[in-house]
Design a protein around this motif. Sequence first.
Motif, PDB file in Angstrom:
ATOM      1  N   ALA A 197       0.822  -1.207   0.000  1.00 19.46           N
ATOM      2  CA  ALA A 197       0.000   0.000   0.000  1.00 19.46           C
ATOM      3  C   ALA A 197       0.859   1.262   0.000  1.00 19.46           C
ATOM      4  CB  ALA A 197      -0.944  -0.003   1.197  1.00 19.46           C
ATOM      5  N   SER A 198       1.998   1.220   0.692  1.00 20.79           N
ATOM      6  CA  SER A 198       2.896   2.384   0.702  1.00 20.79           C
ATOM      7  C   SER A 198       3.438   2.666  -0.694  1.00 20.79           C
ATOM      8  CB  SER A 198       4.055   2.157   1.671  1.00 20.79           C
ATOM      9  OG  SER A 198       3.588   2.065   2.988  1.00 20.79           O
ATOM     10  N   ALA A 199       3.798   1.602  -1.415  1.00 17.89           N
ATOM     11  CA  ALA A 199       4.278   1.794  -2.789  1.00 17.89           C
ATOM     12  C   ALA A 199       3.176   2.400  -3.647  1.00 17.89           C
ATOM     13  CB  ALA A 199       4.737   0.464  -3.378  1.00 17.89           C
ATOM     14  N   ASP A 200       1.955   1.906  -3.487  1.00 18.44           N
ATOM     15  CA  ASP A 200       0.840   2.482  -4.232  1.00 18.44           C
ATOM     16  C   ASP A 200       0.632   3.947  -3.857  1.00 18.44           C
ATOM     17  OD1 ASP A 200       0.433   0.089  -5.533  1.00 18.44           O
ATOM     18  OD2 ASP A 200      -1.243  -0.537  -4.260  1.00 18.44           O
ATOM     19  N   GLY A 201       0.798   4.262  -2.579  1.00 17.33           N
ATOM     20  CA  GLY A 201       0.679   5.645  -2.138  1.00 17.33           C
ATOM     21  C   GLY A 201       1.748   6.536  -2.737  1.00 17.33           C
ATOM     22  N   VAL A 202       2.973   6.008  -2.837  1.00 17.62           N
ATOM     23  CA  VAL A 202       4.065   6.779  -3.457  1.00 17.62           C
ATOM     24  C   VAL A 202       3.740   7.061  -4.921  1.00 17.62           C
ATOM     25  CG1 VAL A 202       6.471   6.649  -4.239  1.00 17.62           C
ATOM     26  CG2 VAL A 202       5.878   6.019  -1.894  1.00 17.62           C
ATOM     27  N   TYR A 203       3.301   6.022  -5.642  1.00 16.47           N
ATOM     28  CA  TYR A 203       2.955   6.223  -7.051  1.00 16.47           C
ATOM     29  C   TYR A 203       1.771   7.163  -7.212  1.00 16.47           C
ATOM     30  CZ  TYR A 203       6.213   2.803  -8.939  1.00 16.47           C
ATOM     31  OH  TYR A 203       7.338   2.132  -9.332  1.00 16.47           O
ATOM     32  N   ALA A 204       0.791   7.085  -6.315  1.00 13.13           N
ATOM     33  CA  ALA A 204      -0.351   8.000  -6.380  1.00 13.13           C
ATOM     34  C   ALA A 204       0.102   9.437  -6.146  1.00 13.13           C
ATOM     35  CB  ALA A 204      -1.406   7.600  -5.350  1.00 13.13           C
ATOM     36  N   ALA A 205       1.036   9.621  -5.212  1.00 14.47           N
ATOM     37  CA  ALA A 205       1.557  10.960  -4.955  1.00 14.47           C
ATOM     38  C   ALA A 205       2.293  11.502  -6.168  1.00 14.47           C
ATOM     39  CB  ALA A 205       2.469  10.947  -3.729  1.00 14.47           C
ATOM     40  N   VAL A 206       3.090  10.649  -6.807  1.00 18.65           N
ATOM     41  CA  VAL A 206       3.809  11.072  -8.015  1.00 18.65           C
ATOM     42  C   VAL A 206       2.815  11.450  -9.101  1.00 18.65           C
ATOM     43  CG1 VAL A 206       5.327  10.283  -9.887  1.00 18.65           C
ATOM     44  CG2 VAL A 206       5.919   9.802  -7.505  1.00 18.65           C
ATOM     45  N   TYR A 210       7.805  -5.623   5.334  1.00 18.27           N
ATOM     46  CA  TYR A 210       7.361  -4.314   4.848  1.00 18.27           C
ATOM     47  C   TYR A 210       8.229  -3.830   3.685  1.00 18.27           C
ATOM     48  CZ  TYR A 210       6.309   0.648   4.625  1.00 18.27           C
ATOM     49  OH  TYR A 210       5.974   1.894   4.160  1.00 18.27           O
ATOM     50  N   PHE A 211       9.540  -3.774   3.916  1.00 18.58           N
ATOM     51  CA  PHE A 211      10.414  -3.212   2.885  1.00 18.58           C
ATOM     52  C   PHE A 211      10.562  -4.139   1.682  1.00 18.58           C
ATOM     53  CE2 PHE A 211      11.821  -0.604   6.541  1.00 18.58           C
ATOM     54  CZ  PHE A 211      11.548   0.638   5.985  1.00 18.58           C
ATOM     55  N   GLY A 212      10.477  -5.444   1.905  1.00 10.74           N
ATOM     56  CA  GLY A 212      10.515  -6.380   0.782  1.00 10.74           C
ATOM     57  C   GLY A 212       9.334  -6.197  -0.143  1.00 10.74           C
ATOM     58  N   MET A 213       8.144  -6.081   0.429  1.00 14.52           N
ATOM     59  CA  MET A 213       6.951  -5.894  -0.401  1.00 14.52           C
ATOM     60  C   MET A 213       6.886  -4.483  -0.976  1.00 14.52           C
ATOM     61  SD  MET A 213       5.564  -8.793  -0.675  1.00 14.52           S
ATOM     62  CE  MET A 213       3.926  -8.512  -1.294  1.00 14.52           C
ATOM     63  N   LEU A 214       7.402  -3.507  -0.255  1.00 16.50           N
ATOM     64  CA  LEU A 214       7.483  -2.153  -0.798  1.00 16.50           C
ATOM     65  C   LEU A 214       8.347  -2.162  -2.056  1.00 16.50           C
ATOM     66  CD1 LEU A 214       7.092   0.990  -0.518  1.00 16.50           C
ATOM     67  CD2 LEU A 214       9.204   0.970   0.806  1.00 16.50           C
ATOM     68  N   GLY A 215       9.525  -2.774  -1.958  1.00 17.43           N
ATOM     69  CA  GLY A 215      10.432  -2.832  -3.111  1.00 17.43           C
ATOM     70  C   GLY A 215       9.851  -3.635  -4.256  1.00 17.43           C
ATOM     71  N   MET A 216       9.232  -4.778  -3.936  1.00 14.37           N
ATOM     72  CA  MET A 216       8.653  -5.609  -4.989  1.00 14.37           C
ATOM     73  C   MET A 216       7.543  -4.864  -5.715  1.00 14.37           C
ATOM     74  SD  MET A 216       6.868  -9.379  -4.756  1.00 14.37           S
ATOM     75  CE  MET A 216       8.108  -9.980  -3.645  1.00 14.37           C
ATOM     76  N   THR A 217       6.725  -4.135  -4.976  1.00 13.82           N
ATOM     77  CA  THR A 217       5.623  -3.395  -5.587  1.00 13.82           C
ATOM     78  C   THR A 217       6.148  -2.217  -6.397  1.00 13.82           C
ATOM     79  OG1 THR A 217       4.216  -4.054  -3.762  1.00 13.82           O
ATOM     80  CG2 THR A 217       3.411  -2.283  -5.150  1.00 13.82           C
ATOM     81  N   MET A 218       7.211  -1.587  -5.922  1.00 13.76           N
ATOM     82  CA  MET A 218       7.789  -0.472  -6.682  1.00 13.76           C
ATOM     83  C   MET A 218       8.336  -0.964  -8.018  1.00 13.76           C
ATOM     84  SD  MET A 218       7.300   2.293  -4.876  1.00 13.76           S
ATOM     85  CE  MET A 218       8.407   3.544  -5.484  1.00 13.76           C
ATOM     86  N   LEU A 219       8.767  -2.238  -8.081  1.00 14.92           N
ATOM     87  CA  LEU A 219       9.266  -2.812  -9.333  1.00 14.92           C
ATOM     88  C   LEU A 219       8.169  -3.459 -10.172  1.00 14.92           C
ATOM     89  CD1 LEU A 219      12.561  -4.563  -8.193  1.00 14.92           C
ATOM     90  CD2 LEU A 219      12.333  -2.528  -9.637  1.00 14.92           C
ATOM     91  N   ASN A 220       6.998  -3.651  -9.591  1.00 17.79           N
ATOM     92  CA  ASN A 220       5.921  -4.332 -10.294  1.00 17.79           C
ATOM     93  C   ASN A 220       5.467  -3.499 -11.495  1.00 17.79           C
ATOM     94  OD1 ASN A 220       3.708  -5.782 -11.116  1.00 17.79           O
ATOM     95  ND2 ASN A 220       2.505  -5.405  -9.274  1.00 17.79           N
ATOM     96  N   PRO A 221       5.586  -4.033 -12.693  1.00 20.85           N
ATOM     97  CA  PRO A 221       5.236  -3.232 -13.865  1.00 20.85           C
ATOM     98  C   PRO A 221       3.761  -2.864 -13.929  1.00 20.85           C
ATOM     99  CG  PRO A 221       5.670  -5.493 -14.497  1.00 20.85           C
ATOM    100  CD  PRO A 221       6.068  -5.357 -13.057  1.00 20.85           C
TER     101      PRO A 221
END
Length: 189
Positions: A30-39, A101-112
């Motif tokens: 969800a944090s990765a999604d939040g980062v992308y939403a903010a961008v 947390y950080f593993g899934m954050l990183g994986m989601t940030m790389l998820n195309p």
Amino acid sequence: MPVGPVGTYLVVLTARTSLRIGMFAALGVASADGVYAAVAAVAGTALAPLLVPVVGPLRWTSVVVLIGLAVMGAVKAVRRYRVQRMAVIEQETPVGVRTAYFGMLGMTMLNPWTVIYFAALVLGGSGVAGFGERVVFVVAAFAASASWQLLLAGGGALLGRLLTGHLGKLVTALASTVLIVVLAVRLVA
């Protein structure tokens, strides 16, 4: 909502560990999604031309990472099953909440698919003009993602309780490996 490779991994991770670990992993997604939403909300169409060339390489990077995780999970499951069949107890290295947390954050940030989804928002314009609307958009994207990911983690915890035997763990690990590989290959197919 469709469950892709990251969601599948979240369910399997929670099933193998605990609901607490799964919840932290879900919040990483969800944090990765939040980062992308903010961008998407802040950068809008100004960032769109920069995103188009990186979507392809991110897709391939994600496929390699997901298949690597799937293969490692399958190998570990088979080894654990063999050892347990020989009546030797093996202690599995516990996954901590930070790693989850950080593993899934990183994986989601790389998820195309995550990149593509938010790139589409940027390419199409986020539709949010004022600062207040942008904040609401980012908070809503995070909350929606967090609720879905936490639901998946809860499902993983239920599965973990149902499939706690040695054979159940092996079948679950191998089935999830196949599913993750299939979903990862579909990313580039």
